[in-house]
Motif scaffolding. Structure first.
Motif, mmCIF file in Angstrom:
data_model
loop_
_atom_site.group_PDB
_atom_site.id
_atom_site.type_symbol
_atom_site.label_atom_id
_atom_site.label_comp_id
_atom_site.label_asym_id
_atom_site.label_seq_id
_atom_site.Cartn_x
_atom_site.Cartn_y
_atom_site.Cartn_z
ATOM 1 N N MET A 155 0.820 -1.195 0.000
ATOM 2 C CA MET A 155 0.000 0.000 0.000
ATOM 3 C C MET A 155 0.860 1.254 0.000
ATOM 4 O O MET A 155 0.535 2.204 -0.688
ATOM 5 C CB MET A 155 -0.935 -0.046 1.222
ATOM 6 N N LYS A 156 1.948 1.224 0.806
ATOM 7 C CA LYS A 156 2.835 2.388 0.846
ATOM 8 C C LYS A 156 3.492 2.621 -0.507
ATOM 9 O O LYS A 156 3.662 3.764 -0.923
ATOM 10 C CB LYS A 156 3.916 2.190 1.915
ATOM 11 N N ALA A 157 3.837 1.541 -1.199
ATOM 12 C CA ALA A 157 4.498 1.668 -2.499
ATOM 13 C C ALA A 157 3.563 2.330 -3.507
ATOM 14 O O ALA A 157 3.972 3.196 -4.281
ATOM 15 C CB ALA A 157 4.964 0.304 -2.993
ATOM 16 N N SER A 216 1.022 4.356 -2.841
ATOM 17 C CA SER A 216 0.860 5.755 -2.442
ATOM 18 C C SER A 216 2.061 6.584 -2.856
ATOM 19 O O SER A 216 1.927 7.713 -3.334
ATOM 20 C CB SER A 216 0.654 5.866 -0.929
ATOM 21 N N LEU A 217 3.250 6.000 -2.695
ATOM 22 C CA LEU A 217 4.473 6.706 -3.058
ATOM 23 C C LEU A 217 4.536 6.937 -4.571
ATOM 24 O O LEU A 217 4.891 8.023 -5.025
ATOM 25 C CB LEU A 217 5.694 5.917 -2.570
#
Length: 83
Positions: free
Chosen positions: A1-3, A5-6
């Motif tokens: 999920m962080k990837a 968003s980034l």
């Protein structure tokens, strides 16, 4: 999920950094004259009207008089330059 968003954040920032439109600058006198002549050629004027308007745009004496005939003075000045 962080990837994800980034990646989305980077895409948004990259889109904001790219230039959206070319730099606007005023037209030069020559460019303005050329644009006016192009617009004139698209107007569908008669030959006499076109020549008269073209002479006005170029700052030349009109080659035709009001009767649609060549002006003798402009013809003489074209073929025999003043000494």
């Amino acid at each position: 999920m962080k990837a994800v968003s980034l990646v989305l954040l980077m895409a948004v920032l990259a889109g904001c950094a790219s230039p959206g439109a070319p730099e606007l600058r005023p037209y030069s006198a020559e460019e303005t004259r050329e644009l006016a002549l192009e617009a004139l050629s698209r107007r569908g004027l008669s030959f006499d009207e076109y020549q008269q308007k073209k002479a006005q745009l170029l700052g030349l004496p009109a080659p035709f008089d009001g009767q649609g005939e060549m002006s003798a003075q402009s013809t003489v000045s074209r073929h025999h330059p003043a000494s």
